[in-house]
Design a protein around this motif. Structure first.
Motif, PDB file in Angstrom:
ATOM      1  N   ARG A  21       0.831  -1.207   0.000  1.00 42.11           N
ATOM      2  CA  ARG A  21       0.000   0.000   0.000  1.00 42.11           C
ATOM      3  C   ARG A  21       0.863   1.254   0.000  1.00 42.11           C
ATOM      4  O   ARG A  21       0.582   2.212  -0.721  1.00 42.11           O
ATOM      5  N   ILE A  22       1.924   1.226   0.798  1.00 42.37           N
ATOM      6  CA  ILE A  22       2.821   2.380   0.851  1.00 42.37           C
ATOM      7  C   ILE A  22       3.546   2.559  -0.481  1.00 42.37           C
ATOM      8  O   ILE A  22       3.709   3.684  -0.972  1.00 42.37           O
ATOM      9  N   PHE A  23       3.970   1.447  -1.082  1.00 43.58           N
ATOM     10  CA  PHE A  23       4.631   1.534  -2.385  1.00 43.58           C
ATOM     11  C   PHE A  23       3.699   2.123  -3.438  1.00 43.58           C
ATOM     12  O   PHE A  23       4.093   2.983  -4.237  1.00 43.58           O
ATOM     13  N   LEU A  24       2.447   1.636  -3.461  1.00 45.90           N
ATOM     14  CA  LEU A  24       1.495   2.128  -4.450  1.00 45.90           C
ATOM     15  C   LEU A  24       1.179   3.598  -4.219  1.00 45.90           C
ATOM     16  O   LEU A  24       1.131   4.392  -5.171  1.00 45.90           O
ATOM     17  N   LEU A  25       0.977   3.977  -2.959  1.00 43.98           N
ATOM     18  CA  LEU A  25       0.700   5.374  -2.636  1.00 43.98           C
ATOM     19  C   LEU A  25       1.874   6.257  -3.044  1.00 43.98           C
ATOM     20  O   LEU A  25       1.683   7.338  -3.631  1.00 43.98           O
ATOM     21  N   SER A  26       3.074   5.814  -2.757  1.00 42.10           N
ATOM     22  CA  SER A  26       4.270   6.579  -3.127  1.00 42.10           C
ATOM     23  C   SER A  26       4.368   6.731  -4.640  1.00 42.10           C
ATOM     24  O   SER A  26       4.674   7.827  -5.151  1.00 42.10           O
ATOM     25  N   PHE A  27       4.114   5.635  -5.353  1.00 40.73           N
ATOM     26  CA  PHE A  27       4.201   5.678  -6.818  1.00 40.73           C
ATOM     27  C   PHE A  27       3.210   6.676  -7.401  1.00 40.73           C
ATOM     28  O   PHE A  27       3.564   7.491  -8.269  1.00 40.73           O
ATOM     29  N   VAL A  28       1.968   6.642  -6.927  1.00 38.98           N
ATOM     30  CA  VAL A  28       0.938   7.518  -7.483  1.00 38.98           C
ATOM     31  C   VAL A  28       1.242   8.979  -7.172  1.00 38.98           C
ATOM     32  O   VAL A  28       1.198   9.849  -8.067  1.00 38.98           O
ATOM     33  N   LEU A  29       1.569   9.286  -5.914  1.00 38.74           N
ATOM     34  CA  LEU A  29       1.807  10.682  -5.534  1.00 38.74           C
ATOM     35  C   LEU A  29       3.071  11.235  -6.185  1.00 38.74           C
ATOM     36  O   LEU A  29       3.070  12.368  -6.687  1.00 38.74           O
ATOM     37  N   LEU A  30       4.136  10.443  -6.195  1.00 37.19           N
ATOM     38  CA  LEU A  30       5.370  10.912  -6.827  1.00 37.19           C
ATOM     39  C   LEU A  30       5.191  11.075  -8.337  1.00 37.19           C
ATOM     40  O   LEU A  30       5.703  12.035  -8.933  1.00 37.19           O
ATOM     41  N   SER A  31       4.445  10.162  -8.964  1.00 39.10           N
ATOM     42  CA  SER A  31       4.184  10.272 -10.406  1.00 39.10           C
ATOM     43  C   SER A  31       3.392  11.524 -10.715  1.00 39.10           C
ATOM     44  O   SER A  31       3.640  12.205 -11.725  1.00 39.10           O
ATOM     45  N   LEU A  32       2.441  11.842  -9.855  1.00 35.74           N
ATOM     46  CA  LEU A  32       1.627  13.041 -10.062  1.00 35.74           C
ATOM     47  C   LEU A  32       2.492  14.297  -9.996  1.00 35.74           C
ATOM     48  O   LEU A  32       2.377  15.193 -10.856  1.00 35.74           O
ATOM     49  N   VAL A  33       3.369  14.370  -9.004  1.00 38.05           N
ATOM     50  CA  VAL A  33       4.239  15.541  -8.857  1.00 38.05           C
ATOM     51  C   VAL A  33       5.217  15.640 -10.017  1.00 38.05           C
ATOM     52  O   VAL A  33       5.417  16.726 -10.589  1.00 38.05           O
ATOM     53  N   VAL A  34       5.825  14.516 -10.394  1.00 34.31           N
ATOM     54  CA  VAL A  34       6.792  14.519 -11.504  1.00 34.31           C
ATOM     55  C   VAL A  34       6.111  14.916 -12.811  1.00 34.31           C
ATOM     56  O   VAL A  34       6.651  15.701 -13.605  1.00 34.31           O
ATOM     57  N   ALA A  35       4.904  14.388 -13.048  1.00 35.50           N
ATOM     58  CA  ALA A  35       4.171  14.739 -14.269  1.00 35.50           C
ATOM     59  C   ALA A  35       3.863  16.226 -14.300  1.00 35.50           C
ATOM     60  O   ALA A  35       3.961  16.881 -15.353  1.00 35.50           O
ATOM     61  N   GLY A  36       3.490  16.779 -13.142  1.00 38.34           N
ATOM     62  CA  GLY A  36       3.201  18.208 -13.078  1.00 38.34           C
ATOM     63  C   GLY A  36       4.410  19.050 -13.420  1.00 38.34           C
ATOM     64  O   GLY A  36       4.303  20.071 -14.105  1.00 38.34           O
ATOM     65  N   LEU A  37       5.585  18.618 -12.954  1.00 39.19           N
ATOM     66  CA  LEU A  37       6.811  19.346 -13.256  1.00 39.19           C
ATOM     67  C   LEU A  37       7.224  19.160 -14.712  1.00 39.19           C
ATOM     68  O   LEU A  37       7.612  20.123 -15.400  1.00 39.19           O
ATOM     69  N   PHE A  38       7.151  17.926 -15.204  1.00 35.03           N
ATOM     70  CA  PHE A  38       7.602  17.615 -16.566  1.00 35.03           C
ATOM     71  C   PHE A  38       6.739  18.305 -17.612  1.00 35.03           C
ATOM     72  O   PHE A  38       7.246  18.864 -18.594  1.00 35.03           O
ATOM     73  N   PHE A  39       5.424  18.274 -17.416  1.00 36.55           N
ATOM     74  CA  PHE A  39       4.508  18.873 -18.399  1.00 36.55           C
ATOM     75  C   PHE A  39       4.121  20.308 -18.051  1.00 36.55           C
ATOM     76  O   PHE A  39       3.315  20.919 -18.752  1.00 36.55           O
ATOM     77  N   ASN A  40       4.701  20.814 -16.955  1.00 41.38           N
ATOM     78  CA  ASN A  40       4.429  22.191 -16.525  1.00 41.38           C
ATOM     79  C   ASN A  40       2.925  22.447 -16.402  1.00 41.38           C
ATOM     80  O   ASN A  40       2.400  23.416 -16.938  1.00 41.38           O
ATOM     81  N   TRP A  41       2.262  21.569 -15.697  1.00 42.65           N
ATOM     82  CA  TRP A  41       0.822  21.724 -15.511  1.00 42.65           C
ATOM     83  C   TRP A  41       0.498  23.012 -14.777  1.00 42.65           C
ATOM     84  O   TRP A  41       1.158  23.384 -13.819  1.00 42.65           O
ATOM     85  N   GLN A  42      -0.538  23.672 -15.227  1.00 41.02           N
ATOM     86  CA  GLN A  42      -1.017  24.896 -14.606  1.00 41.02           C
ATOM     87  C   GLN A  42      -2.474  24.696 -14.182  1.00 41.02           C
ATOM     88  O   GLN A  42      -3.071  23.665 -14.433  1.00 41.02           O
ATOM     89  N   GLY A  43      -3.028  25.691 -13.562  1.00 42.60           N
ATOM     90  CA  GLY A  43      -4.443  25.640 -13.201  1.00 42.60           C
ATOM     91  C   GLY A  43      -4.748  24.546 -12.194  1.00 42.60           C
ATOM     92  O   GLY A  43      -3.952  24.237 -11.302  1.00 42.60           O
ATOM     93  N   VAL A  44      -5.899  23.915 -12.367  1.00 47.45           N
ATOM     94  CA  VAL A  44      -6.354  22.898 -11.421  1.00 47.45           C
ATOM     95  C   VAL A  44      -5.405  21.711 -11.395  1.00 47.45           C
ATOM     96  O   VAL A  44      -5.092  21.168 -10.325  1.00 47.45           O
ATOM     97  N   LEU A  45      -4.922  21.283 -12.570  1.00 50.42           N
ATOM     98  CA  LEU A  45      -3.969  20.171 -12.606  1.00 50.42           C
ATOM     99  C   LEU A  45      -2.696  20.516 -11.834  1.00 50.42           C
ATOM    100  O   LEU A  45      -2.147  19.685 -11.107  1.00 50.42           O
ATOM    101  N   GLY A  46      -2.240  21.732 -11.997  1.00 50.58           N
ATOM    102  CA  GLY A  46      -1.063  22.175 -11.272  1.00 50.58           C
ATOM    103  C   GLY A  46      -1.305  22.207  -9.770  1.00 50.58           C
ATOM    104  O   GLY A  46      -0.409  21.902  -8.981  1.00 50.58           O
ATOM    105  N   PHE A  47      -2.523  22.557  -9.377  1.00 52.44           N
ATOM    106  CA  PHE A  47      -2.891  22.562  -7.965  1.00 52.44           C
ATOM    107  C   PHE A  47      -2.744  21.168  -7.377  1.00 52.44           C
ATOM    108  O   PHE A  47      -2.108  20.968  -6.332  1.00 52.44           O
ATOM    109  N   TYR A  48      -3.305  20.185  -8.048  1.00 53.29           N
ATOM    110  CA  TYR A  48      -3.269  18.819  -7.528  1.00 53.29           C
ATOM    111  C   TYR A  48      -1.885  18.184  -7.618  1.00 53.29           C
ATOM    112  O   TYR A  48      -1.561  17.286  -6.840  1.00 53.29           O
ATOM    113  N   ALA A  49      -1.072  18.639  -8.575  1.00 58.53           N
ATOM    114  CA  ALA A  49       0.260  18.060  -8.759  1.00 58.53           C
ATOM    115  C   ALA A  49       1.322  18.779  -7.940  1.00 58.53           C
ATOM    116  O   ALA A  49       2.504  18.457  -8.056  1.00 58.53           O
TER     117      ALA A  49
END
Length: 349
Positions: free
Chosen positions: A163-191
């Protein structure tokens, strides 16, 4: 933030919830008057939010450990804890801003913003166009809380370290995706990397339930002092993201409280009760501070000219704590009996 902890094993966490709520009251109380902010320039109190985030991650792991809970039942239970009081407070904002706009002078009403606030959806504030703040401004943290709960519910299909591994993977992937794709707005908020503070709490929770955090007063005090010291030092340093400057110290403080034996269980019952009421204090203190500011302005007390700054701060915190406790007793507890339609097994925590 709204989790009720009845297990005596976690009384220290109850204390910490109360401290976190009062830290937020402190920082908002000083912002009611420019001269008070000048007397108390430190914004360390804002880190009470980061404490709440770490505690949320910790408690979600603790309360679901070795329990079979469906994601739907989990989310319904979270809504039951958060939504009724938050919705009531948001609607009260609408009422006060409509009837007595002088009290909430910075509030701008918009139907779309009201709806988004009630739905826990981040939206740019019409009053603060660069902020994704709901109508009840402290509710911005609840938008992150609900997002974390939704992600955590997905991990309930697996147990333990997976569970911890899966949670870490999802949250870290979300943050990395936000940085890589330069998400703005609501997506940027969540990332935003702030969500990793929840992850830190979840990891602490895992080590706790596995018995890896041994009780040792000196070790606990060391981590608490280290965390508080880092909070103070990072106030004047550019250390990058909030997750570093505030999240890491908050994690250390929670770690310290977890390692310490229960602190004065017979003498700090009042602090534990304030921990019960921390959500009510968090949501209601804005109303109390606005009313107190209006009253002091009406009677002409100028704090800057008569050294009443500390008196005002202590009084404001005390009033907010007492009022929040009564909100908990008379409003939050009755509202907590509301039950939405749910499926699955009973959810604990």
């Amino acid at each position: 933030m709204t989790i009720k902890i009845e297990n005596k094993e976690l009384v220290n966490i109850q204390y910490l919830r109360a401290i976190a709520a009062l830290m937020v009251v402190w920082v908002h109380a000083r912002e009611q008057f420019p001269w008070v902010r000048g007397q108390f320039p430190s914004g360390v109190g804002a880190n009470g939010v980061d404490l709440f985030f770490v505690i949320s991650g910790f408690i979600m792991v603790y309360t679901t450990h070795n329990k079979s809970i469906s994601p739907l039942a989990f989310m319904v239970r979270r809504l039951e804890r958060i939504a009724p009081l938050y919705w009531l407070a948001t609607l009260l904002i609408v009422l006060v801003a409509s009837v007595v706009p002088l009290i909430l002078k910075s509030t701008v009403l918009s139907s779309s913003h009201i709806f988004a606030s009630l739905a826990f959806v981040p939206m740019l504030s019409p009053a603060f166009p660069d902020k994704y703040w709901p109508l009840l401004i402290p509710g911005w943290t609840l938008n992150y809380e609900m997002a974390f709960y939704a992600i955590f519910s997905i991990t309930l299909f697996v147990k333990g370290l997976y569970r911890i591994f899966l949670l870490s993977f999802v949250l870290l992937s979300l943050v990395v995706a936000g940085l890589f794709f330069n998400w703005q707005g609501v997506l940027g908020f969540y990332a935003d990397a702030i969500i990793l503070i929840f992850l830190a709490g979840a990891i602490l929770g895992y080590f706790y339930v596995k018995g890896r955090l041994k009780k040792n007063a000196l070790v606990g005090i060391f981590f608490v002092l280290l965390g508080v010291g880092l909070w103070i030092v990072t106030q004047d340093l550019d250390v990058g993201h909030r997750a570093i400057g505030a999240g890491i110290p908050a994690t250390l403080v929670v770690l310290g409280f977890c390692c310490m034996p229960t602190l004065f269980p017979d003498k700090l019952t009042w602090l534990a009760r304030l921990g019960d009421a921390s959500f009510s204090i968090y949501l209601s203190h804005i109303f109390i501070l606005a009313g107190l500011r209006t009253l002091l302005n009406r009677i002409g007390i100028v704090i800057a000219e008569n050294s009443l700054g500390l008196t005002y701060m202590v009084l404001a915190i005390a009033i907010c704590a007492i009022f929040g406790f009564f909100v908990y007793q008379w409003i939050e507890k009755p509202l907590s009996k509301i039950r939405f339609k749910r499926t699955g097994m009973r959810v604990y925590g």
